[in-house]
Write an enzyme that holds these catalytic residues in place. Structure first.
Site, PDB file in Angstrom:
ATOM      1  N   GLU A   1       1.168  -1.088  -0.067  1.00 53.54           N
ATOM      2  CA  GLU A   1       0.135  -0.147   0.015  1.00 53.54           C
ATOM      3  C   GLU A   1       0.862   1.340   0.037  1.00 53.54           C
ATOM      4  OE1 GLU A   1      -3.388   0.585   0.190  1.00 53.54           O
ATOM      5  OE2 GLU A   1      -3.892  -1.224  -0.101  1.00 53.54           O
TER       6      GLU A   1
ATOM      7  N   CYS B   1      -2.501   9.490   2.650  1.00 51.88           N
ATOM      8  CA  CYS B   1      -1.899   8.969   1.543  1.00 51.88           C
ATOM      9  C   CYS B   1      -2.859   9.132   0.374  1.00 51.88           C
ATOM     10  CB  CYS B   1      -1.544   7.400   1.591  1.00 51.88           C
ATOM     11  SG  CYS B   1      -3.051   6.543   1.908  1.00 51.88           S
TER      12      CYS B   1
HETATM   13  P1  NAD Z   1       7.092   5.223   7.688  1.00 50.87           P
HETATM   14  O1  NAD Z   1       8.425   5.929   7.805  1.00 50.87           O
HETATM   15  O2  NAD Z   1       6.274   5.210   9.155  1.00 50.87           O
HETATM   16  O3  NAD Z   1       7.524   3.819   7.215  1.00 50.87           O
HETATM   17  C1  NAD Z   1       6.618   3.210   6.851  1.00 50.87           C
HETATM   18  C2  NAD Z   1       6.854   1.505   7.878  1.00 50.87           C
HETATM   19  O4  NAD Z   1       8.180   1.000   7.089  1.00 50.87           O
HETATM   20  C3  NAD Z   1       7.550   1.833   9.104  1.00 50.87           C
HETATM   21  O5  NAD Z   1       7.095   0.874   9.718  1.00 50.87           O
HETATM   22  C4  NAD Z   1       8.966   1.905   9.185  1.00 50.87           C
HETATM   23  O6  NAD Z   1       9.565   1.269  10.341  1.00 50.87           O
HETATM   24  C5  NAD Z   1       9.200   0.809   7.967  1.00 50.87           C
HETATM   25  N1  NAD Z   1      10.508   1.214   7.365  1.00 50.87           N
HETATM   26  C6  NAD Z   1      11.068   2.603   7.015  1.00 50.87           C
HETATM   27  N2  NAD Z   1      12.334   2.290   6.486  1.00 50.87           N
HETATM   28  C7  NAD Z   1      12.385   0.842   6.391  1.00 50.87           C
HETATM   29  C8  NAD Z   1      13.644   0.333   5.731  1.00 50.87           C
HETATM   30  N3  NAD Z   1      14.687   0.499   5.175  1.00 50.87           N
HETATM   31  N4  NAD Z   1      13.364  -1.004   5.761  1.00 50.87           N
HETATM   32  C9  NAD Z   1      12.395  -1.834   6.443  1.00 50.87           C
HETATM   33  N5  NAD Z   1      11.142  -1.127   6.936  1.00 50.87           N
HETATM   34  C10 NAD Z   1      11.344   0.377   6.896  1.00 50.87           C
HETATM   35  O7  NAD Z   1       6.269   5.793   6.909  1.00 50.87           O
HETATM   36  P2  NAD Z   1       6.279   6.422   5.494  1.00 50.87           P
HETATM   37  O8  NAD Z   1       6.729   5.790   4.461  1.00 50.87           O
HETATM   38  O9  NAD Z   1       6.975   7.848   5.652  1.00 50.87           O
HETATM   39  O10 NAD Z   1       4.727   6.704   5.274  1.00 50.87           O
HETATM   40  C11 NAD Z   1       4.359   7.676   4.550  1.00 50.87           C
HETATM   41  C12 NAD Z   1       4.217   7.071   2.985  1.00 50.87           C
HETATM   42  O11 NAD Z   1       2.907   5.936   3.363  1.00 50.87           O
HETATM   43  C13 NAD Z   1       3.514   7.859   2.020  1.00 50.87           C
HETATM   44  O12 NAD Z   1       4.116   7.630   0.959  1.00 50.87           O
HETATM   45  C14 NAD Z   1       1.975   7.583   1.826  1.00 50.87           C
HETATM   46  O13 NAD Z   1       1.322   8.013   0.819  1.00 50.87           O
HETATM   47  C15 NAD Z   1       2.233   6.183   1.991  1.00 50.87           C
HETATM   48  N6  NAD Z   1       0.990   5.734   2.702  1.00 50.87           N
HETATM   49  C16 NAD Z   1       0.109   4.692   1.983  1.00 50.87           C
HETATM   50  C17 NAD Z   1      -1.267   4.433   2.311  1.00 50.87           C
HETATM   51  C18 NAD Z   1      -1.979   3.495   1.463  1.00 50.87           C
HETATM   52  O14 NAD Z   1      -2.892   2.826   2.041  1.00 50.87           O
HETATM   53  N7  NAD Z   1      -1.745   3.219   0.161  1.00 50.87           N
HETATM   54  C19 NAD Z   1      -1.630   4.686   3.637  1.00 50.87           C
HETATM   55  C20 NAD Z   1      -0.805   5.483   4.209  1.00 50.87           C
HETATM   56  C21 NAD Z   1       0.313   6.047   3.836  1.00 50.87           C
END
Ligand code: NAD
Length: 447
Positions: free
Chosen positions: A188, A222
């Site tokens: 997602e 998102c």
């Molecule tokens: P985040 O930084 O919290 O990362 C998401 C998860 O990935 C966390 O649990 C984090 O610990 C893990 N993570 C981060 N780096 C990692 C790595 N190198 N290796 C393994 N795991 C790792 O959240 P984010 O990515 O900043 O969230 C925002 C993004 O999520 C935006 O792009 C948003 O559009 C997207 N998003 C999508 C949806 C959807 O339903 N499609 C919903 C919410 C957010």
């Protein structure tokens, strides 16, 4: 069934009994207004939960399917098997519903689950780690608190399914780790959601609906509209209408409004603040680093190559790009990565339908923003760069279910089987084909 229902009921009790703690933790993490937190975290989860509890007895049942002539006396069905042990990795922007929403479907489908909440929303992570385990069976659900380093180690393990929500670059890391074990994944992801506004529409209504979707959770959603595509004439009318909508929603100083959230952390604040240098600010633009406050902002005079038009904004900034007409807007959308949502506003249904038909995206919403996410009857998910797979309602159950195709034959009536055994003959082939062929509808059977 009883076990799964008991776990889901317990999850419901967690949401009810810890509601105030959840709202408080989320407010501490990003100043999310209680209304928005209750709607996007607790209410959405409860809807998913009720949908699962109301329908689980049907969803888990074997699904009997058509048989051919040879198998008329046999049993053919799809068994709804759980995958096994699944890993759910959640982001920070909806730290409860993006963790528990998938959990509901995973448990409903009979899986064991490892939950990995975001480490960015510290207060919510702590609350979940401390309170949730006492509600759920520890043999079924485990919660791991982990940063990037630990999550990297976690991903070295062999899971039976991985459900990841977050940004596309980490999505690639997760998919690569899953590939080592051939583990199926659901991704997602995010991206830039375009919002076409046609010249014929009720401008003030559009402004309200777009502003709500964009500035909900200070733009950290998102599925929020990322940029507007409209004509220069529409921009002239839309900007004052957006100004009015923002003032109606948050007053003249949104900083003191209890209904406007903050940016989640310092790094995110700096990233979003830097995007304000693109184009020209026509509304908002004020920031306060100490509070991680960025005012609801509208940018105009942008080039597609500007930073704000290159990366997902994920903050309270709405960009407006002017186009000559709908065709140019559609070309613009299609020249970029496929988004999570395409939005289109018009009083003319034909225009909305044209945008729907001539673009591709995870989901679509005409004449509103975000509201399609509320429905458990619609699949939610991305396509291409915005993700892989879908969930919500029954789709979540299906996501966490291996649909096992089963044929259970009778031991007797061996004479019928000899037709497919060697020694082969053209005559045997003819009979086997006739008994098991899928005929093209309308084809002449006499020839
Ligand atoms: P985040 O930084 O919290 O990362 C998401 C998860 O990935 C966390 O649990 C984090 O610990 C893990 N993570 C981060 N780096 C990692 C790595 N190198 N290796 C393994 N795991 C790792 O959240 P984010 O990515 O900043 O969230 C925002 C993004 O999520 C935006 O792009 C948003 O559009 C997207 N998003 C999508 C949806 C959807 O339903 N499609 C919903 C919410 C957010």
């Amino acid at each position: 069934m009883e076990y799964r229902v008991a776990q889901l009921e317990a999850l419901g009790r967690f949401l009810d009994e810890k509601k105030e703690d959840i709202l408080e933790a989320i407010a501490l993490d990003m100043g999310k207004p209680p209304f928005e937190a209750e709607l996007s975290e607790i209410f959405l989860c409860k809807n998913e939960l009720h949908e699962a509890l109301n329908n689980l007895s049907h969803w888990v049942k074997d699904q009997h399917v058509d048989r051919n002539l040879v198998m008329q006396l046999d049993s053919t069905f799809i068994r709804k098997d759980p995958y096994g042990v699944v890993l759910i990795i959640a982001p920070w922007n909806c730290p409860i519903s993006l963790l528990l929403g998938p959990l509901i479907g995973a448990v409903a489908a009979g899986n064991c689950v490892i939950l990995k909440p975001s480490e960015v929303t510290k207060n919510t992570e702590r609350l979940m780690a401390e309170a949730l385990p006492s509600y759920l069976d520890k043999d079924c659900v485990a919660l791991v608190t982990a940063g990037v380093q630990e999550t990297t180690r976690l991903l070295e393990n062999k899971f039976d399914y991985i459900f990841y929500t977050g940004n596309p670059s980490v999505g690639r890391i997760v998919m690569a780790a899953a590939a080592k074990h051939l583990t199926p994944v659901m991704l997602e992801l995010g991206g830039k959601n375009p919002c076409y506004v046609c010249d014929t529409c009720d401008v003030q209504n559009v402004a309200r609906r777009v502003a709500w979707g964009r500035f909900f959770n200070a733009g950290q959603t998102c599925a929020g509209p990322d940029y507007v595509l409209c004509s220069a004439e529409m921009q002239e009318k839309l900007v004052p209408a957006l100004r009015k909508a923002i003032t109606d929603f948050y007053g003249f100083n949104p900083r003191v409004s209890p209904d406007f959230a903050r940016i989640v952390g310092d790094t995110h604040f700096q990233r979003v603040q830097a995007l304000l240098r693109s184009g020209r600010v026509v509304i908002g633009g004020q920031t306060d680093e100490k509070e991680r406050y960025i005012a609801p902002t509208v940018l105009v005079d942008l080039q597609p190559s500007d930073p704000v038009m290159q990366e997902e904004i994920f903050g309270p900034i709405l960009s407006i790009i002017t186009v000559a007409n709908m065709d140019e807007a559609i070309d613009f959308i299609n020249s970029r990565e496929r988004p999570l949502v395409v939005y289109a506003f018009s009083s003319d249904d034909k225009v909305v339908n044209q945008v729907l038909e001539r673009t591709s995206s995870g989901g679509f919403c005409g004449n509103d923003t975000l509201m399609h996410v509320m429905l458990t009857s619609l699949p939610f998910g991305g396509i291409g760069n915005s993700g892989l797979g879908m969930y919500h309602g029954k789709f979540t159950f299906d996501t966490f279910t291996h649909h096992r195709g089963c044929l259970h034959r009778n031991m007797g009536r061996e004479a019928l089987n000899t037709l497919r055994y060697p020694p082969y003959s053209q005559q045997k082939l003819g009979i086997v084909r006739a008994a098991s062929e899928v005929k093209r509808k309308g084809a002449c059977t006499l020839l």
